[in-house]
Write a protein that holds these residues in place. Structure first.
Motif, short mmCIF file in Angstrom:
data_model
loop_
_atom_site.label_atom_id
_atom_site.label_comp_id
_atom_site.label_asym_id
_atom_site.label_seq_id
_atom_site.Cartn_x
_atom_site.Cartn_y
_atom_site.Cartn_z
N ASN A 10 84.96 104.77 72.77
CA ASN A 10 85.96 103.75 72.48
C ASN A 10 86.54 103.08 73.71
O ASN A 10 87.46 102.26 73.61
CB ASN A 10 87.09 104.34 71.64
N LYS A 11 86.04 103.41 74.89
CA LYS A 11 86.47 102.70 76.09
C LYS A 11 85.95 101.26 76.05
O LYS A 11 84.98 100.96 75.35
CB LYS A 11 85.96 103.42 77.35
N THR A 12 86.57 100.38 76.83
CA THR A 12 86.23 98.96 76.79
C THR A 12 84.91 98.69 77.51
O THR A 12 84.87 98.19 78.65
CB THR A 12 87.35 98.11 77.40
N ASN A 25 88.07 109.84 86.22
CA ASN A 25 88.99 108.70 86.27
C ASN A 25 88.78 107.73 85.12
O ASN A 25 89.73 107.25 84.51
CB ASN A 25 88.86 107.97 87.60
N PHE A 26 87.51 107.43 84.82
CA PHE A 26 87.30 106.46 83.73
C PHE A 26 87.74 107.07 82.39
O PHE A 26 88.29 106.37 81.52
CB PHE A 26 85.86 105.96 83.71
N ALA A 75 90.98 101.67 79.69
CA ALA A 75 91.59 101.32 78.41
C ALA A 75 90.59 101.48 77.27
O ALA A 75 89.37 101.35 77.45
CB ALA A 75 92.09 99.88 78.46
N SER A 76 91.14 101.75 76.10
CA SER A 76 90.32 101.75 74.89
C SER A 76 90.32 100.34 74.31
O SER A 76 91.13 99.48 74.70
CB SER A 76 90.88 102.72 73.86
N ALA A 108 93.69 97.89 74.71
CA ALA A 108 93.52 96.65 75.47
C ALA A 108 93.48 95.41 74.58
O ALA A 108 93.47 94.28 75.06
CB ALA A 108 92.23 96.71 76.30
N GLY A 109 93.45 95.63 73.27
CA GLY A 109 93.37 94.50 72.35
C GLY A 109 92.06 93.76 72.44
O GLY A 109 91.99 92.55 72.24
N VAL A 110 90.99 94.51 72.73
CA VAL A 110 89.66 93.93 72.86
C VAL A 110 88.87 94.25 71.60
O VAL A 110 88.87 95.39 71.13
CB VAL A 110 88.92 94.48 74.10
N SER A 111 88.18 93.24 71.06
CA SER A 111 87.39 93.46 69.86
C SER A 111 86.18 94.31 70.20
O SER A 111 85.50 94.09 71.21
CB SER A 111 86.92 92.11 69.27
N ASN A 112 85.91 95.26 69.34
CA ASN A 112 84.76 96.15 69.51
C ASN A 112 83.64 95.65 68.59
O ASN A 112 83.74 95.76 67.37
CB ASN A 112 85.15 97.58 69.16
N ALA A 113 82.61 95.11 69.20
CA ALA A 113 81.52 94.51 68.42
C ALA A 113 80.90 95.50 67.46
O ALA A 113 80.47 95.14 66.37
CB ALA A 113 80.46 93.94 69.35
#
Length: 360
Positions: free
Chosen positions: A15-17, A337-338, A343-344, A348-353
């Motif tokens: 689920n990371k970006t 670290n990652f 961010a997930s 991050a408010g990023v769409s996950n395709a």
């Protein structure tokens, strides 16, 4: 090993970006490290490289080595004074370096603060004519390796790599690997510190003679006896260090050819003792270890394939000293670290395709 924890870690990683799997081996490392520490938020604390040094009686004959035995002590002094490759890499990556006199044929009378004195003897005996050490000495060296790691861990270290120094120790490693795997000595015999073709042929013939003399084909499942016949004090001490590091759930980096031979001894001990000690859930010690690199020394790639493991780096190195482990250490930190800081998609408010519903 908790399957629930493994699922949690994998979900966090996925689920990371980033596209799933886009960080490659770093994702595998993050999962492995989380399982080792039994947490979804692993940390690296006070990473160390520990170099074990010892002399080998066979080196006095010159039959298996290009450099004289005295170079072992000279290189230990170089470590102490900060001039070796391992010193450079440890300084660069802010790693603590500890050097251990496991059995060097020399008295380090100045008693430097960065040398751990754990000498079992002044080098092993010549295994061409007699066993390298007694069973008692082998056990003593293993116990000292355990104690050294225990003390380092108690001071706050949870990530450790092991290196070695010992003229002639590629020969001991070759014999150990051959005995444990059942593969011929020739599969693992290399040029060590720089043998020419004629010297390499002499080394192969010598080691085959030693293998037959000590009937090493019968000792693959008797690691202590195998150590006593052809091992080195630094190899035995490193084996004990591996055992203790796994017991303490430390992250363990395996360096090159000799370090892998010591791990095979440790693993054979672990398998023999598994019913009453160490960490439940791990089938072998290799599950708990991260293999830093593929050494250019003949046989190392073969033994890694035999173990079914993939090293992180392939730089055509064959120096030893823990240099491969030191160079791989930043990759361990990057994996942690990652996992902790990236961010997930949700945060991050990023769409996950992968989670989108296709348009009708």
């Amino acid at each position: 090993m908790s399957s629930n924890l493994q699922q949690q870690l994998q979900q966090i990683i996925d689920n990371k970006t980033k596209p799933r799997g886009a960080l490659g081996r770093l994702e595998e490392l993050a999962l492995q490290i989380g399982l080792i520490q039994q947490t979804t938020r692993p940390v690296i604390q006070q990473p160390h490289i520990v170099v074990f040094a010892g002399d080998h009686g066979i080196a006095k004959t010159g039959l298996v080595n290009a450099y004289p035995q005295e170079v072992t002590a000279q290189m230990v002094l170089n470590f102490i004074h900060g001039g070796a490759a391992i010193n450079v890499f440890c300084r660069q990556h802010q790693l603590t370096l500890r050097v251990v006199d496991a059995g060097v044929n020399f008295d380090f009378t100045s008693n430097p603060t960065n040398l751990i004195t754990a000498k079992v003897g002044y080098g092993t005996k010549n295994y061409l004519t007699e066993p390298a050490m007694s069973v008692y000495d082998a056990i003593q060296a293993i116990d000292k390796g355990r104690n050294i790691v225990n003390q380092i861990a108690a001071a706050g270290c949870n990530c450790i790599g092991f290196g070695e120094m010992g003229i002639g120790n590629t020969s001991a490693a070759t014999l150990i690997m051959s005995a444990i795997t059942g593969l011929p000595v020739t599969e693992f015999t290399g040029r060590g510190a720089g043998l020419n073709n004629e010297q390499l042929e002499t080394k192969i013939n010598t080691l085959q003679q030693v293998f037959e003399k000590h009937a090493l084909n019968t000792l693959g499942e008797q690691p202590i006896e195998l150590l006593s016949r052809v091992g080195g004090f630094e190899i035995a001490m490193m084996a004990g260090a591996y055992l203790e590091a796994v017991k303490l759930k430390m992250i363990v980096l395996v360096d090159g050819f000799i370090a892998t031979a010591a791990l095979m001894i440790a693993n054979a001990i672990y398998i023999a003792e598994k019913h009453r000690t160490l960490v439940s859930g791990w089938t072998t010690l290799t599950d708990h270890c991260i293999f830093a690199h593929t050494s250019q020394e003949a046989g190392h790639e073969k033994i890694l394939k035999h173990l079914g493991v993939s090293p992180l780096l392939s730089l055509s190195m064959r120096l030893g000293e823990g240099t491969g482990a030191a160079l791989a250490m930043p990759m361990i930190q990057s994996a942690v670290n990652f996992l902790n800081e990236m961010a997930s998609f949700e945060s991050a408010g990023v769409s996950n395709a992968e989670h989108q519903t296709p348009n009708a």
